[in-house]
Design a protein around this motif. Sequence first.
Motif: not given
Length: 151
Positions: A71-72, A98-100, A102-109
């Motif tokens: 979340t940014l 990117t999402f609409l 509560r969570v803005d982004l997801r990174l796969s690391v």
Amino acid sequence: MLDDLDRRLLRVLQGDPTLSGADLADRAGTSLSKCTRRLDRMRASGVIEGVEAVIDWAALGYAVEVSLRITLDKTQPRAFDDFIAAAREVPEVLEIQTFLGRVDLRLSVIARDMAQYQQLYRDRILTLPHIADIEALMHIARVKSDETLPI
């Protein structure tokens, strides 16, 4: 609009993208020249974006995969742009979504082991700009991973 031959070509191509043009045409039940014209048209229209090699990163020694839900701080006008630009510079980040909500982004690391992941998390992930909240989800198993479309 795609017709039956286009869909047949796409199904065969998805099943084995390494086929020669002649083999693809044969399996789709058409001539090589028609197959080539159809593929060229689908490439030009953006239906076929390219062919890529899929590399098993685990076979290269990467044993850890983590999804990071981020979340940014949206009070910053360039939060998304700045974050995405910086995250793209981290080689171990395989995917950014990117999402609409509560969570803005997801990174796969990915990382070779937990020690490398901890170092990466501290030195590269936590220093990304405008993070308000971050949640790490450790991948246990990939149950389904299929890019094949139901054409």
